[in-house]
Scaffold this active site. Structure first.
Site, PDB file in Angstrom:
ATOM      1  N   ARG A 121      35.085 -13.551  57.565  1.00 32.99           N
ATOM      2  CA  ARG A 121      36.425 -13.307  56.997  1.00 32.99           C
ATOM      3  C   ARG A 121      36.871 -14.369  55.992  1.00 32.99           C
ATOM      4  O   ARG A 121      38.052 -14.539  55.723  1.00 32.99           O
ATOM      5  CB  ARG A 121      37.482 -13.166  58.090  1.00 32.99           C
ATOM      6  CG  ARG A 121      37.188 -12.018  59.037  1.00 32.99           C
ATOM      7  CD  ARG A 121      38.397 -11.647  59.843  1.00 32.99           C
ATOM      8  NE  ARG A 121      38.053 -10.601  60.772  1.00 32.99           N
ATOM      9  CZ  ARG A 121      37.604 -10.802  62.005  1.00 32.99           C
ATOM     10  NH1 ARG A 121      37.461 -12.042  62.457  1.00 32.99           N
ATOM     11  NH2 ARG A 121      37.315  -9.788  62.782  1.00 32.99           N
ATOM     12  N   LYS A 143      37.202 -14.263  40.446  1.00 41.86           N
ATOM     13  CA  LYS A 143      36.636 -12.914  40.545  1.00 41.86           C
ATOM     14  C   LYS A 143      35.215 -13.041  41.059  1.00 41.86           C
ATOM     15  O   LYS A 143      34.396 -13.768  40.477  1.00 41.86           O
ATOM     16  CB  LYS A 143      36.604 -12.235  39.179  1.00 41.86           C
ATOM     17  CG  LYS A 143      37.907 -11.584  38.779  1.00 41.86           C
ATOM     18  CD  LYS A 143      37.689 -10.719  37.545  1.00 41.86           C
ATOM     19  CE  LYS A 143      38.974 -10.093  37.077  1.00 41.86           C
ATOM     20  NZ  LYS A 143      38.778  -9.308  35.836  1.00 41.86           N
ATOM     21  N   GLU A 185      31.219 -15.356  25.402  1.00 37.08           N
ATOM     22  CA  GLU A 185      32.480 -15.544  26.141  1.00 37.08           C
ATOM     23  C   GLU A 185      33.312 -16.665  25.508  1.00 37.08           C
ATOM     24  O   GLU A 185      34.539 -16.639  25.566  1.00 37.08           O
ATOM     25  CB  GLU A 185      32.214 -15.831  27.627  1.00 37.08           C
ATOM     26  CG  GLU A 185      31.389 -14.762  28.371  1.00 37.08           C
ATOM     27  CD  GLU A 185      32.177 -13.490  28.754  1.00 37.08           C
ATOM     28  OE1 GLU A 185      33.315 -13.293  28.288  1.00 37.08           O
ATOM     29  OE2 GLU A 185      31.611 -12.690  29.543  1.00 37.08           O
ATOM     30  N   LYS A 227      41.568 -19.873  29.933  1.00 35.94           N
ATOM     31  CA  LYS A 227      41.402 -18.943  31.049  1.00 35.94           C
ATOM     32  C   LYS A 227      42.294 -19.342  32.215  1.00 35.94           C
ATOM     33  O   LYS A 227      42.914 -18.482  32.857  1.00 35.94           O
ATOM     34  CB  LYS A 227      39.932 -18.864  31.486  1.00 35.94           C
ATOM     35  CG  LYS A 227      39.763 -17.882  32.634  1.00 35.94           C
ATOM     36  CD  LYS A 227      38.365 -17.361  32.843  1.00 35.94           C
ATOM     37  CE  LYS A 227      38.383 -16.316  33.966  1.00 35.94           C
ATOM     38  NZ  LYS A 227      37.073 -15.767  34.254  1.00 35.94           N
ATOM     39  N   GLU A 237      45.142  -9.627  38.099  1.00 36.66           N
ATOM     40  CA  GLU A 237      44.992  -8.694  36.971  1.00 36.66           C
ATOM     41  C   GLU A 237      45.912  -7.475  37.088  1.00 36.66           C
ATOM     42  O   GLU A 237      45.466  -6.326  37.059  1.00 36.66           O
ATOM     43  CB  GLU A 237      43.531  -8.246  36.826  1.00 36.66           C
ATOM     44  CG  GLU A 237      43.259  -7.674  35.452  1.00 36.66           C
ATOM     45  CD  GLU A 237      41.771  -7.463  35.156  1.00 36.66           C
ATOM     46  OE1 GLU A 237      40.983  -8.417  35.300  1.00 36.66           O
ATOM     47  OE2 GLU A 237      41.439  -6.346  34.773  1.00 36.66           O
ATOM     48  N   ARG A 241      45.937 -10.562  32.587  1.00 30.63           N
ATOM     49  CA  ARG A 241      44.546 -10.989  32.777  1.00 30.63           C
ATOM     50  C   ARG A 241      43.548 -10.014  32.163  1.00 30.63           C
ATOM     51  O   ARG A 241      42.433 -10.407  31.807  1.00 30.63           O
ATOM     52  CB  ARG A 241      44.255 -11.201  34.272  1.00 30.63           C
ATOM     53  CG  ARG A 241      42.847 -11.743  34.501  1.00 30.63           C
ATOM     54  CD  ARG A 241      42.610 -12.297  35.884  1.00 30.63           C
ATOM     55  NE  ARG A 241      41.236 -12.749  36.003  1.00 30.63           N
ATOM     56  CZ  ARG A 241      40.766 -13.488  36.983  1.00 30.63           C
ATOM     57  NH1 ARG A 241      41.567 -13.865  37.953  1.00 30.63           N
ATOM     58  NH2 ARG A 241      39.505 -13.852  37.010  1.00 30.63           N
ATOM     59  N   ASN A 245      39.071  -9.205  29.355  1.00 29.99           N
ATOM     60  CA  ASN A 245      37.997  -8.202  29.312  1.00 29.99           C
ATOM     61  C   ASN A 245      37.735  -7.715  27.890  1.00 29.99           C
ATOM     62  O   ASN A 245      37.093  -6.675  27.706  1.00 29.99           O
ATOM     63  CB  ASN A 245      38.356  -7.016  30.212  1.00 29.99           C
ATOM     64  CG  ASN A 245      38.443  -7.431  31.660  1.00 29.99           C
ATOM     65  OD1 ASN A 245      37.629  -8.223  32.129  1.00 29.99           O
ATOM     66  ND2 ASN A 245      39.445  -6.936  32.370  1.00 29.99           N
ATOM     67  N   HIS A 248      34.516  -6.086  26.965  1.00 31.87           N
ATOM     68  CA  HIS A 248      33.821  -5.788  28.216  1.00 31.87           C
ATOM     69  C   HIS A 248      33.800  -4.304  28.551  1.00 31.87           C
ATOM     70  O   HIS A 248      32.924  -3.850  29.282  1.00 31.87           O
ATOM     71  CB  HIS A 248      34.449  -6.568  29.373  1.00 31.87           C
ATOM     72  CG  HIS A 248      34.099  -8.030  29.367  1.00 31.87           C
ATOM     73  ND1 HIS A 248      34.380  -8.857  28.306  1.00 31.87           N
ATOM     74  CD2 HIS A 248      33.488  -8.816  30.298  1.00 31.87           C
ATOM     75  CE1 HIS A 248      33.959 -10.083  28.579  1.00 31.87           C
ATOM     76  NE2 HIS A 248      33.416 -10.086  29.780  1.00 31.87           N
ATOM     77  N   HIS A 252      30.287  -3.491  29.461  1.00 32.36           N
ATOM     78  CA  HIS A 252      29.843  -3.050  30.790  1.00 32.36           C
ATOM     79  C   HIS A 252      29.130  -1.704  30.697  1.00 32.36           C
ATOM     80  O   HIS A 252      28.155  -1.459  31.418  1.00 32.36           O
ATOM     81  CB  HIS A 252      31.038  -2.942  31.747  1.00 32.36           C
ATOM     82  CG  HIS A 252      31.519  -4.277  32.237  1.00 32.36           C
ATOM     83  ND1 HIS A 252      32.673  -4.438  32.974  1.00 32.36           N
ATOM     84  CD2 HIS A 252      31.004  -5.517  32.102  1.00 32.36           C
ATOM     85  CE1 HIS A 252      32.835  -5.716  33.262  1.00 32.36           C
ATOM     86  NE2 HIS A 252      31.840  -6.385  32.746  1.00 32.36           N
ATOM     87  N   HIS A 265      24.417 -10.034  29.963  1.00 32.11           N
ATOM     88  CA  HIS A 265      25.846  -9.714  29.979  1.00 32.11           C
ATOM     89  C   HIS A 265      26.518 -10.163  28.665  1.00 32.11           C
ATOM     90  O   HIS A 265      27.240  -9.400  28.016  1.00 32.11           O
ATOM     91  CB  HIS A 265      26.500 -10.394  31.183  1.00 32.11           C
ATOM     92  CG  HIS A 265      27.988 -10.246  31.230  1.00 32.11           C
ATOM     93  ND1 HIS A 265      28.611  -9.067  31.549  1.00 32.11           N
ATOM     94  CD2 HIS A 265      28.988 -11.138  30.964  1.00 32.11           C
ATOM     95  CE1 HIS A 265      29.926  -9.230  31.497  1.00 32.11           C
ATOM     96  NE2 HIS A 265      30.182 -10.471  31.148  1.00 32.11           N
TER      97      HIS A 265
END
Ligand code: NAD
Ligand code: GLY
Length: 360
Positions: A121, A143, A185, A227, A237, A241, A245, A248, A252, A265
């Protein structure tokens, strides 16, 4: 003193940036708790840096040290590898007080971070990023995720690290292709938030690609600062935020469409940023001279500015499945100007097709 911090109240954490930090026991010591530590890394990074990290951790007071070495590459960011990490943590009797340390690039950081988010947990973790991409982006912001065959980063959690320790000297051993992938990035942070930084990049790209330490420290610091500001304002987000992306949504789809690992990536994000700039010219008023500037910067960073040979319809379909789509409607991050990003939904697919075609 940390160079920077991510201001999240009780969960605020420092980002340390510099050369030679990997060996600095004093940076690990405040986070060791009971002294049980498990380092997650991959085989390539383990060969280069694991012994040094373990020496520093022992000097900092670590007693039980478990090493978990996963395979290299984006394909490893999946369920079976994660299950193996859990298996090794359990076999070593790692409890809830174990500190997980992610040593490596974004793949290790995302996967180990997700393991830390859910193992028993949730256990604390440190990010020790060793790629440019991880130092400027993935190690900051909490993230964490693994990929699913149906989509990138589809299984994950928000779980902030206790600290980020970014040693730019580790970038000396990074392959040139990976350094360029990280530059995508870096460029992204400038394009969405800081026109002056874009101008600095245009003037200093050569130094960055030549791994000039001073230039690298400046770029990593500026990206982390930008950032951290966004993450502090919108950790989960719900709005702002999403600008991180930029490129992206297309990127993606390229990664998933080609098969994970085919393009890096950062390479997919680079081509995605050119497509997003083309779309910005069509829907957000970005002047075409600025689109050309984006393309030139991407090319100078030795990144692909052209879309791969994938059917436009396939890319559109993959974009619909992206996490950033809401109610089946894709929201794009666009540029009104260099350094100023906006979010837009409800864009005519014909304009998206045109933008992809313009980037071919
Ligand atoms: P990566 O982790 O695969 O690392 C790239 C390669 O470099 C690997 O082969 C690795 O073994 C090698 N490597 C790492 N450090 C090295 C070093 N110092 N010297 C020599 N080789 C080294 O890739 P990446 O580009 O770091 O990360 C990409 C991942 O990050 C993607 O999965 C992407 O989705 C994720 N990402 C996450 C976030 C986030 O906010 N969590 C943000 C951006 C990207
Ligand atoms: N890389 C996107 C984010 O951290 O939100």
């Amino acid at each position: 003193m940390p160079d920077l911090s991510v201001e999240l109240g009780a969960r605020a954490y420092p980002i340390h940036i510099g050369a030679g930090l990997l060996d600095r026991a004093d940076l690990y010591a405040p986070h060791l708790g009971g002294g049980a530590v498990a380092v997650v890394t991959n085989c390539a990074v383990a060969r280069l840096y694991l012994d040094r990290l373990e020496r520093a951790l022992r000097a900092a007071g670590a007693r039980a040290l478990t090493r978990i070495v996963i395979p290299e590459g984006e394909q490893a960011k999946e369920w079976q590898t994660l299950d193996r990490v859990f298996d090794e943590l359990l076999a070593a009797r790692c409890g809830r007080d174990t500190l997980l340390v992610a040593l490596g690039g974004g793949v290790v950081g995302d996967l180990a971070g997700f393991a830390a988010a859910v193992y028993q947990r949730g256990v604390p973790f440190l990010q020790v990023p060793t790629t440019l991409l991880a130092q400027v982006d993935s190690s900051v912001g909490g993230k964490t995720a693994i990929n699913h065959a149906r989509g990138k980063n589809m299984i994950g959690a928000f779980h902030q690290p206790l600290a980020v320790i970014a040693d730019v000297a580790t970038l000396d051993t990074l392959a040139a292709r990976e350094l360029s992938a990280g530059m995508a990035e870096v460029i992204k942070h400038g394009l969405i938030l800081d026109a002056d930084f874009v101008a600095w990049l245009e003037a200093n790209l050569g130094k960055l690609l030549a791994r000039d330490r001073g230039a690298l420290v400046h770029a990593v610091q500026r990206c982390c600062q930008l950032k951290a500001g966004v993450v502090a304002a919108d950790e989960r987000e719900t709005g702002l935020r999403a600008i991180l992306n930029f490129g992206h949504t297309f990127g993606h789809a390229i990664e998933a469409g080609l098969g994970y690992g085919e393009w890096l990536h950062g390479e997919a994000v680079a081509a995605g940023m050119v497509m997003a700039a083309e779309l910005s010219a069509r829907c957000a008023g970005l002047p075409s001279a600025e689109v050309a500037r984006v393309r030139r910067l991407v090319e100078r960073a030795q990144l692909p500015a052209r879309a791969p040979a994938l059917e436009a319809e396939r890319l559109l379909e993959l974009m619909q499945a992206d996490k950033k789509a809401e109610g089946g409607q894709v929201r794009f991050v666009l540029l009104e100007a260099i350094g100023r990003a906006v979010l837009r939904g409800g864009i005519d697919p014909a304009l998206v097709r045109q933008s992809m075609a313009a980037a071919r």
